[in-house]
Scaffold this motif. Structure first.
Motif, PDB file in Angstrom:
ATOM      1  N   TYR A 446      82.293  17.346  73.042  1.00 20.41           N
ATOM      2  CA  TYR A 446      82.509  16.636  71.786  1.00 20.41           C
ATOM      3  C   TYR A 446      83.182  15.280  72.005  1.00 20.41           C
ATOM      4  N   ALA A 447      84.073  15.248  72.993  1.00 19.14           N
ATOM      5  CA  ALA A 447      84.802  13.996  73.243  1.00 19.14           C
ATOM      6  C   ALA A 447      83.889  12.881  73.708  1.00 19.14           C
ATOM      7  N   LEU A 448      82.729  13.233  74.248  1.00 21.13           N
ATOM      8  CA  LEU A 448      81.799  12.219  74.757  1.00 21.13           C
ATOM      9  C   LEU A 448      80.781  11.790  73.714  1.00 21.13           C
ATOM     10  N   THR A 449      80.787  12.443  72.550  1.00 21.50           N
ATOM     11  CA  THR A 449      79.804  12.122  71.519  1.00 21.50           C
ATOM     12  C   THR A 449      80.360  11.067  70.568  1.00 21.50           C
ATOM     13  N   GLN A 450      79.460  10.597  69.695  1.00 21.46           N
ATOM     14  CA  GLN A 450      79.852   9.645  68.667  1.00 21.46           C
ATOM     15  C   GLN A 450      80.065  10.326  67.318  1.00 21.46           C
ATOM     16  N   ASN A 451      80.176  11.646  67.314  1.00 18.40           N
ATOM     17  CA  ASN A 451      80.443  12.363  66.064  1.00 18.40           C
ATOM     18  C   ASN A 451      81.798  11.969  65.510  1.00 18.40           C
ATOM     19  N   TYR A 452      81.954  12.213  64.196  1.00 19.54           N
ATOM     20  CA  TYR A 452      83.192  11.823  63.544  1.00 19.54           C
ATOM     21  C   TYR A 452      84.374  12.563  64.161  1.00 19.54           C
ATOM     22  N   PHE A 453      85.393  11.812  64.494  1.00 19.04           N
ATOM     23  CA  PHE A 453      86.578  12.367  65.130  1.00 19.04           C
ATOM     24  C   PHE A 453      87.239  13.414  64.238  1.00 19.04           C
TER      25      PHE A 453
END
Length: 974
Positions: A446-453
């Motif tokens: 998840y930390a490497l994605t551009q999903n909403y923090f």
């Protein structure tokens, strides 16, 4: 700070509804926009070859950019695809009804085998124009050839395998002779090595392939209509040229391993994918009745090279009884099936048809498909047309398939250059791990994605996975850019709070000791990370507050050390009475300002260690700044403790050679207070030159006087040249000391006498010691008995100093005799001088008539002249001319004045009526004055020879030409 983080977590919950609303209106969760600005090129791009064959195409083969095709009944057309405009045509020269059945081209494109339907075989080498018949091959209908890729060359095929329609496998070799175009028999040998059978008996050998594995092991793959055989064995090293008979001999008594399928196409075909030129194939695809058997090739396996096998059934629109596939080609991720009117591409990952190309009826039926392994081009032909397929970016959509198969590592490998695709894969992998409760792995993805923090953080908070949340925040923090300072500050502070909470929970549970230690190490690594250093430093006040709110003094000290906030570290140790630790920090980091600040506290408790630390710092410390700490310490400390202060001051004075007056004054005060025996030695070592003494003389005098150190006071008086005070004070201590002081004013006899009189008076009046008083007379030559007598009382008898009086009288007699001797010597000297003067008056010199002036070289006797004792002779006017310029100004003026007076005395008187007596008197006076003037002139002009005297020596550095007249003189020479 904790309340701030709580508010932030609440804001995450509030933002969840916002995220849902965004999702409902179609706002993407990725930072990438997927938009294709132009149509993407297909993976398999077809191109029709601009070629109109004069006759129908029977067969076509391609290898190493060499294309060979059979046209009509009797023609072979060869084209070098690097030079397509230079085709080469070869006639078979057959007069019978024989036709080309199949053609086989080796991997180098040099050796072409032409199988005829009359069970004959022809051979054509790329370098020749003539086709040769292979006599040993006659009677066999060739179905397949296994080329030797390891020993084959352009002139020799090496041992190869040949499969026939009767199921026989033959081993053969074809070689081009060096002496002529061909040897008598190009086929060196042709021998049977094996026969392939199915349940009904021998079956045609559809395909043959030879591969070499590790450790000299060879794998031979042979296929029939329904079976796939594998022959595995080693060829002894050095015997590769002898062929593969030994491998087949191993299976003479028992069948080799094989795969069999029930359906039957009437033939089969196997294709291989080789990623690089001159490398081993990586995968295979076998087209047979039940579908396509696909798998990889593992050369490390002992008995079978085939691995990861699976059967992909034919697409639903293929009915093997009506439109069965004709040929197969394998690429990296697809296999292509050739049907009579179309080409289908099936993905080897999921068996789905990803490409279909339908051919028009006007081109005719498709007859063959082949791939050139060197350039990865696919060729298809009908009887009238040739097509070529270019494979372009075949792996472009492979990542989706791997992702759907949950093979995320492979999916990421194939989209690493496409960040928008990589983000989708990472998000899918993170969600997959989260659903399978692999929360740490999910957090990393998840930390490497551009999903909403906020959305991701809420997922872990709601799942109560603090450890995974921390991992997510750590990874997210490591991916932030340096310019994103606000986000960095938020994540850093939040992580600190989470670490402290987690450590607090683990610390109270003894069973979690190992996890606590591991978490503590991670927290310290986080605090000491160079990437977080600037952020932690800028927000260190907040971090200190967090640490203090959790009561974690251990990490507060650790954090202070990382921030190089050693002042806080030392203050912490001092507050907890850890003075040794505080001193260790100071000694380790050697900060002068911290030494100045904390030395007053530390020296009260560990004076020796503190002084040792000061000494180790050497000249980096200014001892003047440490004096206040020493003063406070020495006022309340014992003598033994004061010795530590003295030790450091002595180090500064003797080792560092400090010259600061404050340091020397303080050392003097310590000596006066505790070490009077060292005081005098220090003063004596400092010397007696006031300009080279670094302590304050007046302060030292007052200090020594207050403490009653009279010897030291006497020394200081001597340095100050106050000899009377020194003698007065020394007489109170020691007469010998006073005597040493009395002899110091060597240039002032009157003062010395006065000082010795003081000593004598003290000896006579205070000590009443006549002998010692007489000893004073012998110690000082300036004192006489008459100087000392007034100090004695009236009742003293003469017997006490009878000897001294006698000695004094003897001295007087000696002095009188010496004066008489001097007077006699002076009388004799005066007499000799008078005799010398008289002798000089009578001295003369003779001048010859021919003598000349040393200056002008004219006869000397023509004018008044001077004769010197050295022998030089000058005219008066010549000598005057030579001497005058070198005389001082005042003598030049005096000489001019004397010349004027001399000229005045030489004029006759104008009064002729004077009485005779008066004239006589006047002349007498004038003559006397003239002689005196001439004598004065002689004293100036003829004082010495102008050539031999000092005048010549003084003029040695004068230029020959006056500098003021240099230009004039130079012009006169031009």
């Amino acid at each position: 700070m904790a309340s701030i983080l709580d508010e932030y977590e609440d804001s995450l919950h509030r933002s969840a509804s916002v995220q849902q609303s965004r999702a409902s209106v179609g706002i993407p969760h990725s930072g990438y926009v997927n938009a294709r600005l132009e149509k993407e090129t297909p993976i398999f791009n077809k191109q029709r070859i601009d070629f109109a064959p004069p006759e129908k195409i029977n067969s076509l083969v391609v290898s190493s950019n060499q294309l060979c095709m059979s046209l009509g009944k009797d023609t072979i057309l060869r084209i070098d695809l690097g030079k397509p405009d230079e085709p080469n045509q070869v006639e078979l020269g057959r007069k019978d009804e024989a036709r080309v059945y199949k053609m086989f081209l080796d991997h180098t494109g040099s050796h072409l085998l032409i199988a005829l339907n009359t069970s004959e075989c022809l051979y054509l080498n790329r370098s020749v124009q003539k086709v040769r018949a292979l006599s040993r091959w006659k009677g066999h209908l060739i179905e397949s050839v296994g080329w030797n890729k390891f020993l084959g060359s352009e002139t020799n095929t090496g041992p190869i395998l040949v499969g026939t329609s009767q199921g026989h496998i033959y081993e053969a070799e074809i070689s081009v002779s060096e002496g002529s175009l061909f040897s008598t028999n190009p086929d060196q040998y042709f021998r049977q090595v094996y026969t392939l059978e199915e349940e009904s008996g021998p079956a045609p050998v559809c395909c043959l392939e030879i591969e070499r594995g590790i450790e000299g092991k060879f794998f031979i793959i042979a296929t029939t209509r329904k079976r796939l055989f594998q022959f595995v064995g080693k060829v002894p090293e050095g015997t590769e040229q002898q062929g593969f008979s030994s491998i087949f001999a191993m299976h003479a008594e028992h069948l080799p391993s094989f795969r069999e399928f029930p359906a039957n196409l009437g033939f089969s075909e196997i294709a291989f994918y080789t990623p690089k030129l001159r490398s081993n194939p990586r995968s295979f695809a076998w087209m047979m009745g039940n579908g396509v058997l696909y798998g990889t090739l593992d050369y490390s396996r002992p008995d079978s090279i085939l691995s990861d096998e699976r059967v992909w059934v034919y697409p639903s629109d293929i009915d093997i009884t009506v439109n069965k596939p004709i040929s197969i080609v394998l690429t990296q991720f697809h296999f292509l099936l050739l049907l009579p009117d179309r080409v289908k591409a099936v993905c080897t990952l999921n068996g789905q048809v990803v490409f279909q190309d339908l051919f028009l009826e006007k081109f005719g039926l498709l007859t063959c498909m082949i791939k050139d392994p060197t350039v990865q081009q696919i060729w298809i032909h009908t009887e009238k047309v040739v097509f070529r397929y270019h494979v372009q970016r075949e792996s472009r959509d492979v990542w989706k398939m791997y992702m759907n198969m949950n093979k995320f590592d492979l999916a990421k490998e194939y989209c690493k250059d496409r960040p928008e695709c990589l983000d989708i894969v990472l998000a899918k992998e993170a969600e997959h791990c989260f659903q399978n409760k692999r929360y740490l792995d999910s957090a990393k993805c998840y930390a490497l994605t551009q999903n909403y923090f906020e959305e991701i953080a809420l997922k872990f908070i709601e799942a109560k996975q603090e450890e995974a949340l921390m991992e997510f925040l750590i990874k997210k923090l490591s991916n932030l850019k340096p310019s994103e300072k606000t986000q960095t500050t938020l994540l850093t502070t939040w992580l600190t709070e989470l670490y402290l909470n987690w450590l607090g929970v683990l610390e109270g549970d003894p069973s979690q000791r190992n996890l606590y230690l591991d978490t503590r190490e991670k927290f310290r690594t986080f605090l000491s990370s160079p990437k977080n250093k600037d952020c932690l430093f800028n927000n260190r006040a907040s971090i200190y507050e967090l640490l203090a709110s959790h009561g974690d003094t251990e990490h507060m000290v650790y954090f202070a050390v990382i921030m190089q906030d050693y002042e806080r570290v030392v203050a912490h140790h001092c507050q907890h009475d850890e003075y040794d630790e505080a001193l260790n920090v100071l000694s380790r980091h050697r900060d002068e300002k911290l030494f100045y600040k904390f030395s007053p506290v530390l020296i009260q408790h560990i004076p020796k260690k503190v002084v040792d630390a000061w000494i180790s710092m050497g000249s980096r410390l200014d001892a003047r700044n440490l004096i206040p700490a020493l003063v406070n310490y020495s006022q309340s400390a014992s003598t033994q403790q004061i010795n530590e202060a003295i030790r450091y001051m002595e180090f500064c004075v003797y080792q560092l050679e400090e010259t600061q007056q404050a340091i020397h004054n303080y050392l003097l005060s310590l000596y006066a207070l505790c070490r009077p025996d060292s005081l005098l030695s220090y003063l004596e070592q400092a010397g007696t030159n006031p300009n080279r003494i670094h302590y304050d003389l007046k302060y030292a005098l007052r200090l020594c006087a207050e403490h009653g150190h009279h010897h030291a006071c006497v020394h200081i008086y001597k340095v100050m040249e106050l000899y009377e005070e020194a003698v007065d004070l020394a007489l109170q201590v020691d007469v010998d000391l006073a005597k040493s002081c009395a002899d110091l004013p060597e240039d002032d006899e009157e003062l010395r006498k006065k000082l010795w009189l003081k000593i004598a008076r003290h000896v006579v009046q205070e000590e009443k010691d006549v002998k010692k008083a007489m000893a004073c007379l012998s110690s000082c030559a300036l004192l006489k008995i008459e100087d000392v007598l007034p100090f004695f009382p009236d009742f003293v008898t003469i017997d006490h100093f009878k000897e001294a009086i006698c000695n004094s009288l003897e001295d007087y007699n000696k002095h009188i005799e010496e004066l008489k001797r001097e007077m006699e010597e002076a009388t004799q000297s005066a007499k000799r001088i008078r005799e010398d003067i008289q002798e000089m008056r009578n001295k003369y010199g003779s001048v010859e008539p021919q003598e000349k002036c040393a200056a002008c070289d004219f006869p000397l006797l023509n004018r008044p002249f001077y004769l010197f004792l050295c022998g030089h002779m000058f005219h008066y006017d010549c000598l005057l001319q030579a001497v005058f310029p070198n005389l001082p100004a005042y003598k030049q003026a005096k000489l001019e004045d004397l010349q004027k007076k001399l000229a005045a005395t030489s004029q006759p008187s104008k009064n002729h009526h004077r009485p005779k007596d008066a004239d006589t008197i006047s002349l007498g006076k004038g003559q006397q004055s003239r002689e005196q003037i001439k004598a004065d002139i002689d004293d100036i002009v003829a004082a010495e020879c102008v050539y031999c005297g000092e005048l010549m020596i003084r003029s040695i550095d004068k230029p020959f030409i006056d500098p003021q007249k240099y230009e004039e003189e130079m012009q006169s020479w031009l």
